[in-house]
Write a protein that holds these residues in place. Structure first.
Motif, PDB file in Angstrom:
ATOM      1  N   ASP A 221      -1.539   0.845   9.025  1.00  0.00           N
ATOM      2  CA  ASP A 221      -0.172   1.336   9.162  1.00  0.00           C
ATOM      3  C   ASP A 221       0.213   2.293   8.047  1.00  0.00           C
ATOM      4  OD1 ASP A 221       0.180  -0.120  11.447  1.00  0.00           O
ATOM      5  OD2 ASP A 221       1.017  -1.860  10.405  1.00  0.00           O
ATOM      6  N   ASN A 222      -0.208   1.984   6.828  1.00  0.00           N
ATOM      7  CA  ASN A 222       0.155   2.823   5.687  1.00  0.00           C
ATOM      8  C   ASN A 222      -0.901   3.908   5.504  1.00  0.00           C
ATOM      9  OD1 ASN A 222       2.562   1.360   4.643  1.00  0.00           O
ATOM     10  ND2 ASN A 222       1.086  -0.308   4.566  1.00  0.00           N
ATOM     11  N   LYS A 223      -0.617   5.075   6.031  1.00  0.00           N
ATOM     12  CA  LYS A 223      -1.616   6.147   6.085  1.00  0.00           C
ATOM     13  C   LYS A 223      -2.014   6.666   4.707  1.00  0.00           C
ATOM     14  CE  LYS A 223      -1.642   6.193  10.589  1.00  0.00           C
ATOM     15  NZ  LYS A 223      -2.790   5.649  11.346  1.00  0.00           N
TER      16      LYS A 223
ATOM     17  N   ASN B 218       5.099   6.940   5.577  1.00  0.00           N
ATOM     18  CA  ASN B 218       3.967   6.366   6.312  1.00  0.00           C
ATOM     19  C   ASN B 218       2.788   7.322   6.418  1.00  0.00           C
ATOM     20  OD1 ASN B 218       2.627   4.387   7.929  1.00  0.00           O
ATOM     21  ND2 ASN B 218       3.094   5.629   9.709  1.00  0.00           N
ATOM     22  N   ASN B 219       3.066   8.608   6.522  1.00  0.00           N
ATOM     23  CA  ASN B 219       1.995   9.577   6.753  1.00  0.00           C
ATOM     24  C   ASN B 219       2.041  10.647   5.673  1.00  0.00           C
ATOM     25  OD1 ASN B 219      -0.138  10.875   7.896  1.00  0.00           O
ATOM     26  ND2 ASN B 219       0.987  11.670   9.653  1.00  0.00           N
ATOM     27  N   VAL B 220       1.450  10.347   4.526  1.00  0.00           N
ATOM     28  CA  VAL B 220       1.510  11.234   3.364  1.00  0.00           C
ATOM     29  C   VAL B 220       0.385  12.249   3.422  1.00  0.00           C
ATOM     30  CG1 VAL B 220       1.363  11.335   0.851  1.00  0.00           C
ATOM     31  CG2 VAL B 220       2.594   9.474   1.951  1.00  0.00           C
ATOM     32  N   LYS B 221       0.727  13.519   3.245  1.00  0.00           N
ATOM     33  CA  LYS B 221      -0.291  14.572   3.259  1.00  0.00           C
ATOM     34  C   LYS B 221      -0.576  15.105   1.864  1.00  0.00           C
ATOM     35  CE  LYS B 221       1.326  16.105   7.823  1.00  0.00           C
ATOM     36  NZ  LYS B 221       1.881  17.238   8.580  1.00  0.00           N
ATOM     37  N   LYS B 222       0.429  15.054   0.982  1.00  0.00           N
ATOM     38  CA  LYS B 222       0.267  15.668  -0.339  1.00  0.00           C
ATOM     39  C   LYS B 222      -0.650  14.843  -1.232  1.00  0.00           C
ATOM     40  CE  LYS B 222       4.607  16.024  -1.542  1.00  0.00           C
ATOM     41  NZ  LYS B 222       5.792  16.410  -2.338  1.00  0.00           N
ATOM     42  N   PRO B 223      -1.540  15.502  -1.993  1.00  0.00           N
ATOM     43  CA  PRO B 223      -2.373  14.779  -2.954  1.00  0.00           C
ATOM     44  C   PRO B 223      -1.645  14.479  -4.257  1.00  0.00           C
ATOM     45  CG  PRO B 223      -2.945  17.109  -2.973  1.00  0.00           C
ATOM     46  CD  PRO B 223      -1.921  16.936  -1.890  1.00  0.00           C
ATOM     47  N   ALA B 224      -0.470  15.077  -4.467  1.00  0.00           N
ATOM     48  CA  ALA B 224       0.268  14.850  -5.711  1.00  0.00           C
ATOM     49  C   ALA B 224       1.763  15.001  -5.484  1.00  0.00           C
ATOM     50  CB  ALA B 224      -0.195  15.834  -6.783  1.00  0.00           C
ATOM     51  N   PHE B 225       2.533  14.131  -6.145  1.00  0.00           N
ATOM     52  CA  PHE B 225       3.990  14.217  -6.165  1.00  0.00           C
ATOM     53  C   PHE B 225       4.371  14.527  -7.616  1.00  0.00           C
ATOM     54  CE2 PHE B 225       3.159  12.189  -2.274  1.00  0.00           C
ATOM     55  CZ  PHE B 225       4.291  12.200  -1.481  1.00  0.00           C
TER      56      PHE B 225
ATOM     57  N   PHE C 288       0.791  -1.225   0.000  1.00  0.00           N
ATOM     58  CA  PHE C 288       0.000   0.000   0.000  1.00  0.00           C
ATOM     59  C   PHE C 288       0.829   1.285   0.000  1.00  0.00           C
ATOM     60  CE2 PHE C 288      -2.562  -3.211   2.329  1.00  0.00           C
ATOM     61  CZ  PHE C 288      -3.579  -3.347   1.401  1.00  0.00           C
ATOM     62  N   ASN C 289       2.126   1.181  -0.198  1.00  0.00           N
ATOM     63  CA  ASN C 289       2.950   2.399  -0.123  1.00  0.00           C
ATOM     64  C   ASN C 289       3.953   2.508  -1.271  1.00  0.00           C
ATOM     65  OD1 ASN C 289       4.564   0.279   0.666  1.00  0.00           O
ATOM     66  ND2 ASN C 289       5.547   1.365   2.359  1.00  0.00           N
ATOM     67  N   ILE C 290       3.702   1.817  -2.385  1.00  0.00           N
ATOM     68  CA  ILE C 290       4.646   1.790  -3.502  1.00  0.00           C
ATOM     69  C   ILE C 290       3.961   2.247  -4.789  1.00  0.00           C
ATOM     70  CG2 ILE C 290       6.196   0.371  -4.899  1.00  0.00           C
ATOM     71  CD1 ILE C 290       7.176   0.495  -2.105  1.00  0.00           C
ATOM     72  N   ASP C 291       4.643   3.126  -5.509  1.00  0.00           N
ATOM     73  CA  ASP C 291       4.283   3.376  -6.906  1.00  0.00           C
ATOM     74  C   ASP C 291       5.201   2.503  -7.739  1.00  0.00           C
ATOM     75  OD1 ASP C 291       3.983   4.186  -9.500  1.00  0.00           O
ATOM     76  OD2 ASP C 291       4.447   6.296  -9.158  1.00  0.00           O
ATOM     77  N   PHE C 292       4.681   1.364  -8.181  1.00  0.00           N
ATOM     78  CA  PHE C 292       5.488   0.386  -8.913  1.00  0.00           C
ATOM     79  C   PHE C 292       5.899   0.890 -10.291  1.00  0.00           C
ATOM     80  CE2 PHE C 292       2.906  -1.982  -5.897  1.00  0.00           C
ATOM     81  CZ  PHE C 292       3.824  -2.835  -5.318  1.00  0.00           C
ATOM     82  N   PHE C 293       5.175   1.868 -10.823  1.00  0.00           N
ATOM     83  CA  PHE C 293       5.480   2.375 -12.153  1.00  0.00           C
ATOM     84  C   PHE C 293       6.683   3.319 -12.132  1.00  0.00           C
ATOM     85  CE2 PHE C 293       1.164   0.966 -12.311  1.00  0.00           C
ATOM     86  CZ  PHE C 293       0.968   0.487 -13.592  1.00  0.00           C
ATOM     87  N   ASN C 294       6.863   4.021 -11.026  1.00  0.00           N
ATOM     88  CA  ASN C 294       7.973   4.966 -10.910  1.00  0.00           C
ATOM     89  C   ASN C 294       9.001   4.539  -9.863  1.00  0.00           C
ATOM     90  OD1 ASN C 294       7.205   7.299 -12.731  1.00  0.00           O
ATOM     91  ND2 ASN C 294       5.336   7.124 -11.509  1.00  0.00           N
ATOM     92  N   ASN C 295       8.828   3.316  -9.319  1.00  0.00           N
ATOM     93  CA  ASN C 295       9.769   2.789  -8.328  1.00  0.00           C
ATOM     94  C   ASN C 295       9.961   3.777  -7.175  1.00  0.00           C
ATOM     95  OD1 ASN C 295      11.467   0.841  -7.243  1.00  0.00           O
ATOM     96  ND2 ASN C 295      13.287   1.706  -8.222  1.00  0.00           N
ATOM     97  N   PHE C 296       8.830   4.185  -6.599  1.00  0.00           N
ATOM     98  CA  PHE C 296       8.862   5.196  -5.537  1.00  0.00           C
ATOM     99  C   PHE C 296       8.129   4.656  -4.311  1.00  0.00           C
ATOM    100  CE2 PHE C 296       7.284   8.834  -3.172  1.00  0.00           C
ATOM    101  CZ  PHE C 296       8.335   9.741  -3.212  1.00  0.00           C
ATOM    102  N   LYS C 297       8.768   4.796  -3.150  1.00  0.00           N
ATOM    103  CA  LYS C 297       8.146   4.372  -1.900  1.00  0.00           C
ATOM    104  C   LYS C 297       7.674   5.592  -1.126  1.00  0.00           C
ATOM    105  CE  LYS C 297       8.849   1.591   2.267  1.00  0.00           C
ATOM    106  NZ  LYS C 297       9.783   0.709   3.013  1.00  0.00           N
ATOM    107  N   PHE C 298       6.405   5.582  -0.757  1.00  0.00           N
ATOM    108  CA  PHE C 298       5.828   6.695  -0.009  1.00  0.00           C
ATOM    109  C   PHE C 298       6.083   6.518   1.481  1.00  0.00           C
ATOM    110  CE2 PHE C 298       3.308   6.333  -3.871  1.00  0.00           C
ATOM    111  CZ  PHE C 298       3.285   7.643  -4.325  1.00  0.00           C
TER     112      PHE C 298
END
Length: 550
Positions: A140-142, A85-92, A73-83
């Protein structure tokens, strides 16, 4: 600089998407819609698809945007990016796509997993209930609580899972069965306390959230149920008036968001049926389902729904959805017509338009495009003026032109630079096809390309559009709404302003030939010496659903 400020502000912004746990006691009540829904779904099931989803689940994997990935629940597999635990931004912006973990966090695949067990409970090995509990109960994965709308979709999914589990004896007797209620009520309370009903655009997010809350109300008994029911019904009624046009089409001007809203309307319909409610709202929903089902069928060729406007491939009733054929939504048409048989009898009343008597095209620069051979047999024409789409079709041929509002009351968050753009399908082949969406915020350049005039079959002009920033990716700034001057069975005339340059497009259908001309005195025009007949209708690139490129 704007991006630095954006990141700075979100770093210190308190997370508003929290909720206070209620002391309510929620008691599940098995719905009377279940047997009908399963019966209708079963008529069109792909058993192999259910089996594959079940096998993937046993390997702790699922499909997201057509790619098989681990259930994390915390990986963007397309861009190989791990978020974090407590993400606030709606966009990266230009870095990662939050929609990837959102999509997995919706837990829609569990609809297929549990339906597979239900359909073949005697032969299916028992589920790993501990793992099922692990992913359902996960807090756990906010990031999977970052978007109330995605929590609402998970809420709908888990209620459907609960419905199915109630029919599977060994799961009903297990520790998981009562624990499901805890996760479902958690998501219900979260959605209700974090409605997305403020801002410049209140659209499909809020409507899906309301549908999910009503679905919970229809499946659970609790002390304040009547109060929640009344307020939710009032809000749904209000949003129907705000989010649907007078021709009953959706105000976001997107065919695939229309499909999402149809699913939300079906959830509301099932909820009202279970609550045994017959009122004006029920009648409105039946009308909206009927008209929009007909609308989408007109835009379906070889089983695939055209992508006018944005498409993020979002689904609510996931049972019949094929991740490998994301544009195929015939299952949704069939589902509506099976649940509401009277919807098959809808008769569209076309609205002819003629405001063209004062236009003198002889004074304008013009260009004529390659003629298109189509409609050897008789055909009908259809008008959806509020959506901004005009259609001609028979069993072999389809032609449409986009001209009207840009959607979302002029904001255009899910709209493209497609005014005066055509689509054409004839004798089993695409001649001109909408390019789709590509992606959203993780690649703004790709996003803007797929939205651009260059990618659509509109006028060919050499225009320098102002450079758009990441913050413009959900706005349409440099094109006006289209204006229709003439529309009937044989003719279309309309215009739009592209970066303040006025361009007309004229279409005529006669003796199996479609003729298209463009006119303007504000900008130089070029011709289409050929369309996309050699490239399956594709002009530059094609995206077969969100993050799927051909």
């Amino acid at each position: 600089m704007k991006l630095l400020i954006y990141n700075f502000l979100f770093w210190f912004k308190p997370n508003k998407n929290n909720y206070i746990k209620s002391d309510e006691t929620y008691i599940y009540s098995h719905p009377n819609y279940f047997s009908d829904l399963v019966s209708v779904v079963s008529k069109n099931l792909k058993i192999e698809e259910l089996l594959n989803t079940f096998r993937d689940f046993n390997l702790k994997q699922t499909q997201v945007f057509g790619k098989k990935v681990d259930i994390r629940f915390n990986i963007d597999f397309f861009n190989n990016f791990k978020f974090g635990n407590n993400v606030k931004k709606p966009a990266f912006f230009n870095k990662a796509d939050v929609k990837v973990p959102y999509e997995i966090g919706r837990l829609q695949f569990l609809q297929k997993v549990l339906l597979h067990v239900y359909k073949d409970v005697e032969k299916t090995p028992e589920l790993n209930l501990n793992y099922l509990d692990e992913i359902i109960s996960n807090e756990d994965n906010k990031i999977i609580f970052n978007s109330p709308m995605d929590v609402a979709i998970r809420l709908i999914s888990l209620i459907l899972v609960k419905n199915i589990c109630s029919e599977i004896p060994y799961i009903k007797k297990s520790f998981l069965y009562p624990k499901l209620d805890s996760s479902i009520s958690r998501d219900f309370e979260y959605v209700k306390q974090n409605y997305e009903k403020n801002g410049n655009v209140v659209g499909n997010h809020y409507f899906v959230e309301l549908a999910a809350v009503l679905f919970f109300i229809a499946n659970y008994e609790y002390k304040n149920k009547d109060l929640d029911y009344t307020s939710t019904i009032n809000e749904i009624s209000k949003e129907i008036d705000l989010q649907f046009n007078s021709d009953f089409t959706n105000f976001e001007a997107s065919t695939h968001y229309t499909a999402l809203m149809l699913e939300a309307l079906l959830i509301i319909y099932l909820s009202l049926q279970n609550l045994k409610i017959e009122n004006d709202l029920n009648n409105k929903i039946l009308k909206l389902l009927t008209v929009n089902n007909h609308f989408l069928k007109l835009l379906t060729n070889k089983g695939e729904l055209s992508q006018i406007g944005d498409n993020d491939s979002g689904r609510l009733l996931y049972f019949l959805y094929d991740e490998q054929k994301p544009l195929n939504l015939e299952w949704l048409n069939k589902l509506i017509e099976e649940l509401i048989p009277e919807s098959k009898n809808y008769n569209h009343l076309v609205e002819n338009i003629d405001r063209s008597e004062n236009i003198d095209f002889s004074n304008l620069k013009s260009v004529s495009h390659k003629k298109i051979k189509a409609f050897q047999d008789d055909y009908k024409h259809y008008s959806f003026p509020n959506f901004g789409l005009f259609i001609w079709r028979n069993s072999n041929d389809y032609f449409s032109i986009r001209c009207g509002d840009i959607g979302q009351n002029g904001v255009g968050g899910h709209a493209h630079y497609d005014q005066l753009s055509i689509e054409c399908f004839s004798s089993g082949k695409w001649i001109a096809r909408d390019p789709g969406t590509g992606t959203y915020t993780d690649d703004i350049n790709k996003r803007n390309k797929f939205r651009s005039l260059k990618y659509h079959w509109g006028p060919i002009v050499n225009l320098e559009f102002p450079k758009e920033t990441a913050f413009d990716c959900f706005k349409l700034n440099n094109v006006s709404s289209g204006k229709v001057l003439k529309f009937d069975k044989f003719n279309f005339i309309g215009y739009a302003y592209f970066n303040e340059k006025k361009i007309y497009r004229k279409v005529s259908l006669s003796d199996g030939v479609i003729s298209i001309q463009d006119f303007s005195n504000d900008v130089e025009l070029d011709e289409y010496a050929s369309w996309g007949e050699e490239k399956n209708g594709i002009k530059v690139e094609f995206s077969e659903g969100y993050k799927r490129f051909i």
